[in-house]
Design a protein around this motif. Structure first.
Motif, short mmCIF file in Angstrom:
data_model
loop_
_atom_site.label_atom_id
_atom_site.label_comp_id
_atom_site.label_asym_id
_atom_site.label_seq_id
_atom_site.Cartn_x
_atom_site.Cartn_y
_atom_site.Cartn_z
N ALA A 273 5.24 7.76 2.68
CA ALA A 273 5.15 6.77 3.74
C ALA A 273 6.34 5.83 3.68
O ALA A 273 6.83 5.51 2.60
N ILE A 274 6.80 5.40 4.84
CA ILE A 274 7.91 4.45 4.85
C ILE A 274 7.40 3.07 4.43
O ILE A 274 6.23 2.75 4.57
N THR A 275 8.32 2.25 3.90
CA THR A 275 7.96 0.90 3.46
C THR A 275 9.02 -0.05 4.01
O THR A 275 10.13 0.37 4.34
N LYS B 218 0.83 -1.22 0.00
CA LYS B 218 0.00 0.00 0.00
C LYS B 218 0.86 1.26 0.00
O LYS B 218 0.65 2.18 -0.79
N SER B 219 1.84 1.30 0.90
CA SER B 219 2.67 2.51 1.01
C SER B 219 3.55 2.68 -0.23
O SER B 219 3.73 3.79 -0.73
N THR B 220 4.06 1.56 -0.75
CA THR B 220 4.88 1.61 -1.97
C THR B 220 4.04 2.19 -3.11
O THR B 220 4.53 3.02 -3.89
N LEU C 269 -5.29 7.90 0.98
CA LEU C 269 -5.08 7.66 2.40
C LEU C 269 -4.37 6.33 2.57
O LEU C 269 -4.93 5.27 2.28
N ASP C 270 -3.13 6.40 3.03
CA ASP C 270 -2.41 5.18 3.36
C ASP C 270 -2.90 4.72 4.74
O ASP C 270 -3.21 5.55 5.60
N THR C 271 -2.96 3.43 4.93
CA THR C 271 -3.52 2.89 6.18
C THR C 271 -2.67 1.73 6.70
O THR C 271 -1.96 1.09 5.92
N THR D 298 4.20 -2.18 8.90
CA THR D 298 5.10 -1.03 8.82
C THR D 298 4.35 0.27 9.10
O THR D 298 4.77 1.06 9.95
N THR D 299 3.28 0.47 8.39
CA THR D 299 2.52 1.72 8.55
C THR D 299 1.69 1.66 9.83
O THR D 299 1.02 0.66 10.09
N ARG D 300 1.72 2.75 10.61
CA ARG D 300 0.97 2.78 11.86
C ARG D 300 -0.05 3.91 11.93
O ARG D 300 -0.89 3.93 12.82
#
Ligand SMILES: Nc1nc2c(ncn2[C@@H]2O[C@H](COP(=O)(O)OP(=O)(O)OP(=O)(O)O)[C@@H](O)[C@H]2O)c(=O)[nH]1
Ligand SMILES: [Mg+2]
Length: 297
Positions: free
Chosen positions: A30-32, A17-19, A57-59, A38-40
């Protein structure tokens, strides 16, 4: 005509998702990491086009963590789908299972368009993919199925096209030179956590949090001090490493990336602190940026 809207990107941990959001936005929002969970936080990635603004929206990846932190992650994801213009469910082509199918099904009565995006096709074979796509076809309510590689940036223009088809006419919700809602302090903490995720093994990465204690922006230097919070003395020893080697590795790598981000010199000092119950303590969690009250009405 200018189009705009919010798109929630949801799915299991580690599906990309973040990638994907970083690739769509063209900036590291966002970090990956290769490790799940990973994502908080809910993080906005803003893609600005000539005649559109797409706010992704990254989740956090959906899983059943039982801690108070787990509850925060779950609520972040659930709340991300409220009031959006589209929902994008991301799957890892090589790891589709009943969890994914159930997730898709749970949006059957969604009032907004649902897209299913199969990611990581660069490392999946067509023999594996066909049965998955055949099964996905049963979900008639899904607006479109897309097959992509976020990492190789393959077929991303299809996502753009699909979204432009459904996004309503609307204003730019954010200044068009802005690409995220998070500040540098947040980004710095996340970059430190990313490097820790990268270099540390096993359960330790999931047991840490970053607390930025100093963030002083001078003219020629940004002075950052941060605590790496962990859950036990044993973890602390591992994070520090032999003669401080691990901490130095995390620090150097994080500093280099933060310097690029802020386009300035950075002095980064890291400390390791043990707080056994940080994942359960509401006040500590709130101090670390995981405030459960965000979701109170
Ligand atoms: N080969 C390949 N790897 C990918 C692709 N997309 C993402 N990855 C890798 O998958 C891993 C997880 O990516 P993330 O973007 O952190 O996944 P996520 O869904 O945000 O994970 P959580 O935040 O934990 O829910 C990383 O190692 C990525 O490099 C892809 O298209 N192909
Ligand atoms: Mg993520």
């Amino acid at each position: 005509m200018f189009r705009s809207g919010f798109i929630a990107v949801i799915g299991k941990p580690n599906v990309g998702k973040s990638t994907l959001i970083n690739a769509l936005v063209g900036e590291k929002v966002a970090i990956t990491s290769p490790k799940p969970q990973t994502t908080r936080n809910k993080i906005l990635g803003i893609k600005n086009g000539q005649d559109y603004q797409m706010v992704f929206l990254d989740t956090p990846g959906i899983h059943n963590g039982k801690s108070k932190l787990g509850e925060y992650l779950k609520k972040s994801t659930e709340s991300a789908t409220n009031g959006v213009d589209a929902i994008m469910i991301l799957l890892d082509a090589g790891k589709v299972n009943t969890f994914d199918f159930d997730l898709i099904k749970s949006y059957e009565n969604s009032s907004v368009p649902v897209f299913v995006v199969v990611n990581k096709v660069d490392i999946s074979s067509y023999e594996k993919l066909y049965p998955v796509l055949a099964k996905l076809n049963e979900y008639q309510f899904v607006k479109e199925f897309l097959v992509i590689s976020a990492l190789k940036k393959r077929n991303l223009q299809e996502i753009e096209r699909a979204l432009l088809n459904i996004l309503p006419e609307g204003p730019a919700y954010f200044p068009t030179d802005q690409y995220t809602d998070k500040n540098l302090r947040f980004m710095a903490a996340e970059i430190i956590r990313e490097k820790a995720l990268l270099f540390l093994q096993e359960e330790i990465p999931h047991g840490i949090a970053i607390d930025i204690t100093t963030f002083k922006e001078g003219k020629n230097l940004i002075d950052i001090k941060a605590d790496i919070i962990c859950e036990s003395d044993r973890h602390k020893q591992i994070i520090i490493g032999k003669n401080g080697a691990m901490l130095k590795k995390i620090g150097t790598s994080a500093r280099e990336e933060i310097e690029k981000l802020v386009d300035n010199k950075v002095l980064l000092e890291l400390f390791v602190k043990v707080r056994e119950d940080w994942k359960e303590n509401k006040n500590t969690l709130s101090d670390l940026g995981y405030n459960l009250k965000e979701f109170d009405d």
